[in-house]
Write a protein that holds these residues in place. Sequence first.
Motif, short mmCIF file in Angstrom:
data_model
loop_
_atom_site.label_atom_id
_atom_site.label_comp_id
_atom_site.label_asym_id
_atom_site.label_seq_id
_atom_site.Cartn_x
_atom_site.Cartn_y
_atom_site.Cartn_z
N THR A 567 0.82 -1.21 0.00
CA THR A 567 0.00 0.00 0.00
C THR A 567 0.85 1.26 0.00
O THR A 567 0.38 2.33 -0.37
N THR A 568 2.11 1.14 0.42
CA THR A 568 3.01 2.29 0.43
C THR A 568 4.35 1.90 -0.16
O THR A 568 4.73 0.71 -0.16
N TYR A 569 5.09 2.88 -0.63
CA TYR A 569 6.41 2.61 -1.19
C TYR A 569 7.36 2.11 -0.10
O TYR A 569 8.27 1.31 -0.38
N ALA A 570 7.12 2.51 1.13
CA ALA A 570 8.00 2.08 2.22
C ALA A 570 8.02 0.56 2.35
O ALA A 570 9.07 -0.03 2.66
N GLU A 571 6.86 -0.10 2.10
CA GLU A 571 6.82 -1.56 2.16
C GLU A 571 7.61 -2.19 1.01
O GLU A 571 8.15 -3.28 1.14
N LEU A 572 7.67 -1.48 -0.12
CA LEU A 572 8.35 -2.02 -1.31
C LEU A 572 9.85 -1.74 -1.28
O LEU A 572 10.64 -2.49 -1.86
N LYS A 573 10.24 -0.70 -0.59
CA LYS A 573 11.62 -0.21 -0.61
C LYS A 573 12.68 -1.28 -0.35
O LYS A 573 13.71 -1.32 -1.05
N PRO A 574 12.48 -2.21 0.59
CA PRO A 574 13.53 -3.22 0.84
C PRO A 574 13.82 -4.10 -0.39
O PRO A 574 14.92 -4.65 -0.50
#
Length: 983
Positions: A567-574
């Motif tokens: 839902t957010t880029y923060a979750e995808l960043k890793p």
Amino acid sequence: MTAETRPAADHLADLHGEILDSMSRRGPRHFAKLAFALSDSDEPADTDLSVFRDRLLAAAPGDELLVLWRRRLTAWDFEESPAWSSTAPRTRDRRSEVYDKLAFGPDLRKALDAAVPVHTEPGPVTISREFEPWYSREVAANRSFYWTSYERLLRRKGWSDAAVTGLDEAAHAVVERLADPTREEPYGARGLVVGYVQSGKTANFTGVIAKAIDAGYRLVIVLGGTLNLLRGQTQRRLDMELIGQENILGAADPNDPDALVGIDYQDDEDWPEKFVSFGARPSLLGAFDIERLTSRDRDYMALERGISALEFEKPDRTRPLHDPANLHAARARIMVVKKNKSVLEKLVKDLKKIGPILAEIPTLIIDDESDQASVNTTDPKKWEAGTVTRTAINGQISKLLKLLPRAQYVGYTATPFANVFIDPGDEEDLFPRDFLISLPRPDGYMGVQDFHDLDSADGEGEAEKRHVRGIYESTGDRLQEALDAFVLTGALKLYRATHGVPEGPFRHHTMLVHESVRMAEHAALALRISNMWHNAAYTGPDGHARLSALFDKDFRSFADSSLPTPTTYAELKPHVARAHQLISRGGSPVIVVNGDSERDYAQPDLDFDRTPNVWKILVGGTKLSRGFTVEGLTVSYYRRTTQQADTLMQMGRWFGFRPGYRDLVRLYIGREEQLGRGRNAKTVDLYEAFEAICRDEELFRAELARYAPMVDGRPQVTPAQIPPLVAQHLPWVRPSARNKMFNAELVEVRSPGTWVEPTAHPETSEELAHNTASWEPVLAALGRDPVTLAVGDGPAYEARVGTISHETLTTVLCALRWSAPSQFSPHLEFLLGAAQGATKIDDWLVITPLQTSARRVEARILGHGPFTPARRNRRRGPLFGALSEPKHRDVALRVAGALETAGNAAVEGYVRSGRGALLLYPVVESEPRLGPDGTIAPGDVVMAFSYVAPRSSVGTGRPLVRFRTIDKSRQDAVVIDRADVRP
């Protein structure tokens, strides 16, 4: 129910399996009577149909009984023209007929329908000459060793029952149109199978080969592309899925490492687990072995062991090989050969040495990408009198066919027009004189409908919004954005793989960049991409900021809700760092694939079969456009201009199967590209050009489907009549021989209940004004007050309507002028003939929809109105794209009786037998110029129209098309010289 959980004594499944096996050849029969006769169990429940029903209602997906019935019902649903049935396949009527023959009651029928829904998607479409039946379902069942093995493999790979049965039907349709391999007199059939770009045509011809060798074909030659890599891919696929471990190993002991030296695939990670195994040599199992004359890494060099390689075993040496007494005892030989002049010359030279035995060998030649290199493209005007000059590959294929009089030639392509326009009068060429089969769009396939809103007359449609990113002068080249999209989609694949989505589809992750055919420009572009990549700072703050913005603006909005998406880029960043690492592996993210040398294709990262993970950006040109499958393709960047329709179509590498990531696919394509140079330069929209070609292909398929049904047991259209049929709709396609013409001329197209939309309206103001004036009686018949129209749950719209006689409409239509008259004249012929008799058309409801967009303009035409002209653009030279709007069509179809769904009260008041419906669209191509009284000049408006003739005008026993033979003294000549035609 798996094998491990299967009850020790599943009497019901065993009994039903025996009963269904007994029906497999003769069709469905009274089930209860067979159950009583075959049951040897003391369990009365085994013959109780209510017990069967209850088990179906409670069955898990893998229940053995359910699996048995799903396969058998699907096979009966799909079977084309079986002796036991009088109904059309893939219909509720066929299923009802099956239930009637089984004598099943309503409760059991309901349970089976819930467990095995009727699959109504269209099957293969066949245009064929009449042929001598020989390959019945019973014949196919009697000898089916390799087909049964292939079918099992497809099911293990996860193919659905509908997909397997569909391939079975399509392959059967090909084989039954080949010559009987045991026939006394040799005959070589010529056929063409039309698939979709990147749609799995290899699976179809693997099925055809399996069925053909089971039936008796003993030499198979596959022309597998123009590159070693493509040829090797085809060889590996056949070895893995058809030929199998035991045939590859021959007499070698699989447990003896020394015996395996030099054997293919010892370094292949899929060997031996994913290669089909029969459990023993087929010849020990009552079948026959296959001998490979080529291998994965070795193209045809020469017949190993010389002539003896094609010495076939003959139990009765007094009879020819094709005699059944000899044929079914012989091994089959298979070779996969590159379409290369020197390779084919070696093969032809070796075959010439063999002599008379060649005339006895039933041979199948499969030509993959048959419109590439195989077609004779020499200019007939340059031929010497009485001779035919051939291109290199075409000449060698022609020699092969002459050497092998029992050779059947089947071409496979996604772009059939070059094959369709081969000179049929050239007896040694490859015109598909016997059959043309159009394969259906496979389930899960991303094709034209996923990238183009073909029914959208104006504005950006849903498919374009989801997947297409236009490159305009105002947007810049968007290359950096495309690279960012490639990284983001890689990270999203990794995210999904850690959240339960199988990793198989994510093994490879690729991007394709295609701007030019020039090799020097490829090198410069690759360097530019590398520099952009290394300056992109993907693991730094600036890179993450760009990726975050693109994720929010684009990918999150269009994510498939059934697949895990952050839902957010923060979750995808890793996952971004890992994606960047995989793409950068080896030092460069880019591979250049452009040369004529085979060395280009020897790069490990281009061998998707042998390399575990290919995560790269491919920069290339023509060589990437045919046959070569770019696995894992997710982002395409395409700006290459071309005037060749088939070249443009074949560049659709973005078409294909994208399980688990179809929502991530993006196409960056030029919308304002320069074509040509100097004074001849013009700006073209590649997306619209590509759409035009796709639209023509879809229309071609639709036409084939329309004319495929037999009338009174005879074909409406034969392959020889396809060229004039196609030429009517594709004015940019021309036969190669300008001094020749087709001997069949399309005269009439009957279209009751079918949507017809002419698009070849004239371009000059004078002709447009003439046409506008011709429509005056129709404009005068329209009511002044708008009415609201709708059908079912469809959108309602306002329109002005009126009724006119059939005579009034035909008078108007006869007066119209066209930029391509042949496009409409066969339809007009039908309408003129529908003025009397059993198929008489009484009158027409004319509907002129009122536009609702904010940009609409009201205008009067010839003193009538007001109207709201629609804005449309021509997309194919003088031809428009879509003119009508989908939301308007259902009303017309309902009025003409072609739609059963009821409309609103206003619509139902217009419905009656013998009435057709016509949508009239005043169209402007630019901002309209209005006079002081709001009148538009007649020369500034295109009076576009679409219509549906009443369904009641169908008649019986008449074909939908009628052809005229230009030279009746040469009825069988498809192409004739213009100079020989008498006026």
